[in-house]
Structure formats: structure tokens, C-alpha cells
Design a protein around this motif. Structure first.
Motif, PDB file in Angstrom:
ATOM      1  N   TYR A  70       0.804  -1.216   0.000  1.00 24.18           N
ATOM      2  CA  TYR A  70       0.000   0.000   0.000  1.00 24.18           C
ATOM      3  C   TYR A  70       0.838   1.268   0.000  1.00 24.18           C
ATOM      4  O   TYR A  70       0.293   2.370  -0.110  1.00 24.18           O
ATOM      5  CB  TYR A  70      -0.959   0.023   1.193  1.00 24.18           C
ATOM      6  CG  TYR A  70      -1.891  -1.170   1.246  1.00 24.18           C
ATOM      7  CD1 TYR A  70      -2.468  -1.697   0.098  1.00 24.18           C
ATOM      8  CD2 TYR A  70      -2.182  -1.779   2.453  1.00 24.18           C
ATOM      9  CE1 TYR A  70      -3.308  -2.793   0.155  1.00 24.18           C
ATOM     10  CE2 TYR A  70      -3.030  -2.877   2.521  1.00 24.18           C
ATOM     11  CZ  TYR A  70      -3.589  -3.377   1.362  1.00 24.18           C
ATOM     12  OH  TYR A  70      -4.423  -4.465   1.425  1.00 24.18           O
ATOM     13  N   GLY A  71       2.142   1.139   0.176  1.00 18.63           N
ATOM     14  CA  GLY A  71       3.018   2.305   0.189  1.00 18.63           C
ATOM     15  C   GLY A  71       2.759   3.235   1.359  1.00 18.63           C
ATOM     16  O   GLY A  71       2.948   4.447   1.249  1.00 18.63           O
ATOM     17  N   GLN A  72       2.347   2.676   2.477  1.00 23.05           N
ATOM     18  CA  GLN A  72       2.068   3.491   3.655  1.00 23.05           C
ATOM     19  C   GLN A  72       3.297   3.550   4.552  1.00 23.05           C
ATOM     20  O   GLN A  72       4.122   2.638   4.557  1.00 23.05           O
ATOM     21  CB  GLN A  72       0.896   2.921   4.455  1.00 23.05           C
ATOM     22  CG  GLN A  72      -0.425   3.069   3.772  1.00 23.05           C
ATOM     23  CD  GLN A  72      -1.580   2.576   4.621  1.00 23.05           C
ATOM     24  OE1 GLN A  72      -1.417   1.805   5.550  1.00 23.05           O
ATOM     25  NE2 GLN A  72      -2.766   3.014   4.283  1.00 23.05           N
ATOM     26  N   HIS A  73       3.381   4.599   5.317  1.00 18.12           N
ATOM     27  CA  HIS A  73       4.411   4.717   6.337  1.00 18.12           C
ATOM     28  C   HIS A  73       4.174   3.590   7.343  1.00 18.12           C
ATOM     29  O   HIS A  73       3.021   3.291   7.677  1.00 18.12           O
ATOM     30  CB  HIS A  73       4.293   6.086   7.010  1.00 18.12           C
ATOM     31  CG  HIS A  73       5.369   6.366   7.990  1.00 18.12           C
ATOM     32  ND1 HIS A  73       5.350   5.855   9.263  1.00 18.12           N
ATOM     33  CD2 HIS A  73       6.504   7.085   7.879  1.00 18.12           C
ATOM     34  CE1 HIS A  73       6.421   6.253   9.901  1.00 18.12           C
ATOM     35  NE2 HIS A  73       7.144   6.997   9.079  1.00 18.12           N
ATOM     36  N   PRO A  74       5.235   2.940   7.837  1.00 17.13           N
ATOM     37  CA  PRO A  74       5.044   1.828   8.782  1.00 17.13           C
ATOM     38  C   PRO A  74       4.167   2.175   9.983  1.00 17.13           C
ATOM     39  O   PRO A  74       3.293   1.385  10.356  1.00 17.13           O
ATOM     40  CB  PRO A  74       6.469   1.488   9.212  1.00 17.13           C
ATOM     41  CG  PRO A  74       7.300   1.872   8.030  1.00 17.13           C
ATOM     42  CD  PRO A  74       6.643   3.115   7.472  1.00 17.13           C
ATOM     43  N   LEU A  75       4.369   3.339  10.582  1.00 20.15           N
ATOM     44  CA  LEU A  75       3.544   3.720  11.729  1.00 20.15           C
ATOM     45  C   LEU A  75       2.081   3.875  11.322  1.00 20.15           C
ATOM     46  O   LEU A  75       1.180   3.468  12.059  1.00 20.15           O
ATOM     47  CB  LEU A  75       4.049   5.022  12.361  1.00 20.15           C
ATOM     48  CG  LEU A  75       3.202   5.548  13.520  1.00 20.15           C
ATOM     49  CD1 LEU A  75       3.235   4.599  14.709  1.00 20.15           C
ATOM     50  CD2 LEU A  75       3.670   6.924  13.935  1.00 20.15           C
ATOM     51  N   GLU A  76       1.840   4.421  10.146  1.00 19.80           N
ATOM     52  CA  GLU A  76       0.464   4.614   9.690  1.00 19.80           C
ATOM     53  C   GLU A  76      -0.262   3.279   9.542  1.00 19.80           C
ATOM     54  O   GLU A  76      -1.395   3.122  10.000  1.00 19.80           O
ATOM     55  CB  GLU A  76       0.439   5.368   8.359  1.00 19.80           C
ATOM     56  CG  GLU A  76      -0.961   5.563   7.818  1.00 19.80           C
ATOM     57  CD  GLU A  76      -1.000   6.281   6.483  1.00 19.80           C
ATOM     58  OE1 GLU A  76      -2.115   6.492   5.978  1.00 19.80           O
ATOM     59  OE2 GLU A  76       0.063   6.637   5.938  1.00 19.80           O
TER      60      GLU A  76
END
Length: 157
Positions: free
Chosen positions: A107-113
Motif C-alpha cells: 500500500y506504500g504506507q508509512h510503517p507507523l500509519e
């Protein structure tokens, strides 16, 4: 201090994610507050794909791994009562560390997100929410709050 989340690790950790006990407790506290569930508790077990697939099959009859499973402590139709000691414990979550890493990349999300998104989603199920527009909005609000809270902390970066 009363711990809001009990954490069990049954797999190796991915260094990209805020998966230490203190980091998960801090993130969980922010999510619980953002979801208006302060004072509630839950347990979180970090597992691999093999274990979450086993749980998924055993409890839901579904084949294969998933990202997070929720096991509420209360019936879906019984409202949570803040004054009831028994209702303080929301239930148990099982989170696949393998799926967390795979989906973050996909999903190309920031790990924390993505971690916050999965945890908020699981917590909402524990609180009796089913997939709905309201649940998705609450989930997004909780994730936004977590990102704001931790943007300068270095957690999950």
C-alpha cells in the motif's frame, strides 16, 4: 500505572515497526483515547502468517493468513458500560507481523500509519463496531491522531 495493553510476542519483530512493548503501549494509549475508549484494556499477540492462518481457520473458518483478528470479550449487541469493571477489558487481538510488513510495502504506507490503522481497526471490532462508514471514519480519525502525536518522536520511522 495501569497497563492498557498486554503484549505477547510469538514471532520475530520487523525493525521497521514500533513493536517494542513501550512503543506499542504508547500507540495503543493514543488510539484508545482517540476512539473515546480511555480506561479500556486489551491484549495483543504478535504472530507470524502461519499462526494467524491457524487462528483464522480455527475461529472463523477462513483459509489463509490475514492481518489482524479480533476476539471481543463481550457480545456484539451488549453495550460497553464505562462503570462496569468487566467491560473495561475489550478482548484480544492477534496481529500478523508478516502481513503488516507485506501490506505496508503493497500500500506504500508509512510503517507507523499502517500499524496504527490495523490496531485501530482491531480495537474498533473489540468495541463492537462492524464494517461501516462510521467505523472507517473513526479508524481514519484515530490514525490521523496517532500520526500527529508521533510525527516528531521517531517511532516507526
Amino acid at each position: 500505572m495501569n497497563e492498557q495493553v498486554t503484549i505477547l510476542r510469538e514471532t520475530r519483530l520487523d525493525p521497521r515497526f514500533a513493536l517494542s512493548g513501550s512503543e506499542l503501549r504508547a500507540l495503543s494509549a493514543v488510539l484508545l483515547e482517540a476512539l473515546d475508549l480511555e480506561g479500556r484494556t486489551f491484549s495483543l499477540t504478535l504472530v507470524d502468517d502461519q499462526e494467524i492462518a491457524r487462528l483464522n481457520q480455527e475461529y472463523l473458518g477462513c483459509v489463509g493468513p490475514t492481518n489482524i483478528l479480533s476476539f471481543p470479550a463481550h457480545e456484539a449487541d451488549s453495550p460497553l458500560n464505562a462503570s462496569d469493571e468487566d467491560s473495561l477489558f475489550l478482548g484480544e487481538l492477534a496481529l500478523s507481523v508478516d502481513a503488516l510488513g507485506r501490506e505496508t510495502d503493497l500500500y506504500g504506507q508509512h510503517p507507523l500509519e499502517h500499524l496504527a490503522r490495523l490496531l485501530a481497526h482491531g480495537i474498533l471490532h473489540l468495541a463492537g463496531f462492524d464494517h461501516s462508514e462510521e467505523m472507517f471514519e473513526l479508524n481514519d480519525q484515530a490514525v490521523d491522531r496517532a500520526l500527529l502525536e508521533f510525527s516528531d518522536s521517531g517511532i516507526g520511522v
